[in-house]
Design an enzyme around this catalytic site. Structure first.
Site, PDB file in Angstrom:
ATOM      1  N   GLY A 189      32.443  39.600  39.971  1.00 35.60           N
ATOM      2  CA  GLY A 189      33.247  40.731  39.493  1.00 35.60           C
ATOM      3  C   GLY A 189      34.741  40.575  39.705  1.00 35.60           C
ATOM      4  O   GLY A 189      35.504  41.457  39.347  1.00 35.60           O
ATOM      5  N   SER A 232      41.804  52.852  37.126  1.00 31.34           N
ATOM      6  CA  SER A 232      41.978  51.547  37.757  1.00 31.34           C
ATOM      7  C   SER A 232      42.212  50.458  36.716  1.00 31.34           C
ATOM      8  O   SER A 232      41.718  50.548  35.581  1.00 31.34           O
ATOM      9  CB  SER A 232      40.719  51.213  38.571  1.00 31.34           C
ATOM     10  OG  SER A 232      40.668  49.844  38.880  1.00 31.34           O
ATOM     11  N   ASN A 267      38.527  46.175  50.691  1.00 30.46           N
ATOM     12  CA  ASN A 267      39.721  45.644  50.035  1.00 30.46           C
ATOM     13  C   ASN A 267      40.459  44.683  50.957  1.00 30.46           C
ATOM     14  O   ASN A 267      40.369  44.788  52.178  1.00 30.46           O
ATOM     15  CB  ASN A 267      40.649  46.785  49.614  1.00 30.46           C
ATOM     16  CG  ASN A 267      39.998  47.680  48.578  1.00 30.46           C
ATOM     17  OD1 ASN A 267      39.378  48.683  48.920  1.00 30.46           O
ATOM     18  ND2 ASN A 267      40.112  47.325  47.320  1.00 30.46           N
ATOM     19  N   LEU A 268      41.212  43.785  50.345  1.00 34.06           N
ATOM     20  CA  LEU A 268      41.876  42.706  51.087  1.00 34.06           C
ATOM     21  C   LEU A 268      42.833  43.219  52.164  1.00 34.06           C
ATOM     22  O   LEU A 268      42.758  42.801  53.324  1.00 34.06           O
ATOM     23  CB  LEU A 268      42.641  41.812  50.096  1.00 34.06           C
ATOM     24  CG  LEU A 268      43.597  40.784  50.708  1.00 34.06           C
ATOM     25  CD1 LEU A 268      42.840  39.750  51.537  1.00 34.06           C
ATOM     26  CD2 LEU A 268      44.414  40.094  49.618  1.00 34.06           C
ATOM     27  N   THR A 297      40.749  47.833  36.769  1.00 37.61           N
ATOM     28  CA  THR A 297      39.450  47.180  36.522  1.00 37.61           C
ATOM     29  C   THR A 297      38.908  47.504  35.134  1.00 37.61           C
ATOM     30  O   THR A 297      37.986  46.842  34.670  1.00 37.61           O
ATOM     31  CB  THR A 297      38.393  47.605  37.566  1.00 37.61           C
ATOM     32  OG1 THR A 297      38.310  49.026  37.593  1.00 37.61           O
ATOM     33  CG2 THR A 297      38.717  47.063  38.942  1.00 37.61           C
ATOM     34  N   TYR A 327      45.585  52.355  38.342  1.00 41.80           N
ATOM     35  CA  TYR A 327      46.173  51.713  39.521  1.00 41.80           C
ATOM     36  C   TYR A 327      45.918  50.210  39.472  1.00 41.80           C
ATOM     37  O   TYR A 327      44.829  49.775  39.115  1.00 41.80           O
ATOM     38  CB  TYR A 327      45.503  52.174  40.826  1.00 41.80           C
ATOM     39  CG  TYR A 327      45.455  53.626  41.138  1.00 41.80           C
ATOM     40  CD1 TYR A 327      46.037  54.592  40.337  1.00 41.80           C
ATOM     41  CD2 TYR A 327      44.791  54.047  42.285  1.00 41.80           C
ATOM     42  CE1 TYR A 327      45.946  55.925  40.673  1.00 41.80           C
ATOM     43  CE2 TYR A 327      44.699  55.377  42.633  1.00 41.80           C
ATOM     44  CZ  TYR A 327      45.281  56.319  41.819  1.00 41.80           C
ATOM     45  OH  TYR A 327      45.188  57.641  42.160  1.00 41.80           O
ATOM     46  N   PHE A 328      46.892  49.456  39.970  1.00 42.72           N
ATOM     47  CA  PHE A 328      46.654  48.039  40.178  1.00 42.72           C
ATOM     48  C   PHE A 328      46.176  47.867  41.632  1.00 42.72           C
ATOM     49  O   PHE A 328      45.068  48.245  41.946  1.00 42.72           O
ATOM     50  CB  PHE A 328      47.856  47.221  39.729  1.00 42.72           C
ATOM     51  CG  PHE A 328      47.792  46.991  38.224  1.00 42.72           C
ATOM     52  CD1 PHE A 328      47.504  45.745  37.717  1.00 42.72           C
ATOM     53  CD2 PHE A 328      47.914  48.049  37.334  1.00 42.72           C
ATOM     54  CE1 PHE A 328      47.354  45.545  36.346  1.00 42.72           C
ATOM     55  CE2 PHE A 328      47.773  47.871  35.963  1.00 42.72           C
ATOM     56  CZ  PHE A 328      47.490  46.615  35.470  1.00 42.72           C
ATOM     57  N   ASN A 329      46.942  47.372  42.563  1.00 47.07           N
ATOM     58  CA  ASN A 329      46.413  47.181  43.930  1.00 47.07           C
ATOM     59  C   ASN A 329      47.261  47.927  44.956  1.00 47.07           C
ATOM     60  O   ASN A 329      48.183  47.346  45.533  1.00 47.07           O
ATOM     61  CB  ASN A 329      46.361  45.683  44.274  1.00 47.07           C
ATOM     62  CG  ASN A 329      45.190  44.994  43.617  1.00 47.07           C
ATOM     63  OD1 ASN A 329      45.167  44.845  42.404  1.00 47.07           O
ATOM     64  ND2 ASN A 329      44.209  44.579  44.400  1.00 47.07           N
ATOM     65  N   TYR A 369      31.978  49.457  38.892  1.00 45.73           N
ATOM     66  CA  TYR A 369      33.114  50.325  39.231  1.00 45.73           C
ATOM     67  C   TYR A 369      34.047  50.482  38.029  1.00 45.73           C
ATOM     68  O   TYR A 369      34.419  51.594  37.650  1.00 45.73           O
ATOM     69  CB  TYR A 369      33.869  49.762  40.440  1.00 45.73           C
ATOM     70  CG  TYR A 369      35.203  50.423  40.671  1.00 45.73           C
ATOM     71  CD1 TYR A 369      35.293  51.802  40.840  1.00 45.73           C
ATOM     72  CD2 TYR A 369      36.385  49.678  40.704  1.00 45.73           C
ATOM     73  CE1 TYR A 369      36.513  52.427  41.030  1.00 45.73           C
ATOM     74  CE2 TYR A 369      37.606  50.295  40.905  1.00 45.73           C
ATOM     75  CZ  TYR A 369      37.671  51.661  41.060  1.00 45.73           C
ATOM     76  OH  TYR A 369      38.884  52.283  41.239  1.00 45.73           O
TER      77      TYR A 369
END
Length: 287
Positions: free
Chosen positions: A256, A85, A160-161, A87, A138-140, A109
């Site tokens: 975060g 990720s 998630n959004l 992140t 991964y991004f989003n 995470y």
């Protein structure tokens, strides 16, 4: 697809269960199949949940991966793809972010992902293995297969959004919460690099092909489009393409979160000959 299903052998179990994993690999060998490649998706993946329940994340993500690697070490697997990720990068990098950027996660995470990447690096460098490894950062990922048979359909309340947005648009949830409207962006909302889940799937296929046909290697690859969209950009696009209204309210920033996260994806393009093909409109329609 009936022909495909006849070729798939499915085992249900828990990655924290070492005995279960051993059985999967032994059954495969007993049936005359060597497992040559593994794509490891079995991770918990919510930033917010990882802050509230960190021990579950360390147990599932890190211990689960260690269990898997112990088995792979015995069974001489050739290729390993880890579902990592963006992140792992933290907050100190300017977008677009390359794979050589500073890695300093700011939530459990992200820390579990970076820890797994470090474990994989030491595993790769050990004399015991000749495995090839790719960490796909991964991004989003958003959207769904364009058959519309599944859509964005997570279990329970989404973390998630985009799936949350879909549930608001379909009336299952009253309104969308946007976490912060005071970020240093054009409209005050966070900017993310949204990638269609089918482009992400293509990236895995290209990565597996690459690892299986080249000498042993360890590569970190960003999987994103290289384009950033704000939360409000995404909502407006979704409303226009699907002809719906998405009621939203602004809420406090979440712990975060980072302001802007956009990929430099040149390495994946060059090494894998992979190019994201689907637009933000496609992502909104397919979801």
């Amino acid at each position: 697809n009936k022909e495909v299903m006849e070729e798939i052998i499915f085992h249900q179990g828990d990655i924290r269960d070492e005995k279960f994993l051993k059985k999967v690999f032994l059954k495969s060998l007993n049936n005359g199949y060597q497992i040559d490649g593994v794509i490891h998706f079995a991770g918990l993946k919510s930033v917010e949940e990882s802050i509230k329940k960190p021990l579950i994340y360390w147990e599932n993500n890190v211990l689960g991966t260690l269990n898997l690697l112990k088995i792979l070490n015995l069974k001489k697997c050739k290729a390993f793809i880890f579902s990592s990720s963006a992140t792992v990068y933290g907050t100190k990098n300017k977008s677009p972010i390359s794979e050589d950027s500073n890695t300093k996660p700011i939530n459990p995470y992200g820390e579990t992902n970076l820890t797994i990447e470090k474990i994989l690096e030491s595993f790769y460098k050990s004399e015991e293995t000749s495995i090839s490894i790719s960490n796909l950062r991964y991004f989003n990922p958003i959207g769904a297969h364009n058959s519309f048979r599944i859509g964005e359909n997570p279990r329970g309340i989404p973390n998630n959004l985009f799936p949350y947005l879909c549930k608001v648009a379909s009336g299952q949830i009253n309104e969308l919460k946007i976490f912060g409207n005071d970020w240093s962006t054009r409209d005050g909302t966070c900017i993310r690099d949204y990638i269609h889940v089918m482009d992400l799937a293509d990236g895995h296929i290209k990565a597996l092909d690459h690892l299986m046909t080249n000498d042993s290697q360890l590569i970190n690859l960003n999987i994103g489009t290289g384009q950033g969209y704000s939360v409000l950009d995404l909502i407006k696009t979704f409303e226009n393409i699907n002809n719906v209204k998405v009621p939203f309210i602004f809420s406090d920033r979440r712990k975060g979160d980072v302001c802007k996260l956009v990929a430099n994806n040149q390495r994946a393009k060059k090494i894998l000959n992979w190019y994201p093909k689907r637009s933000i409109e496609d992502m909104c329609r397919d979801g």
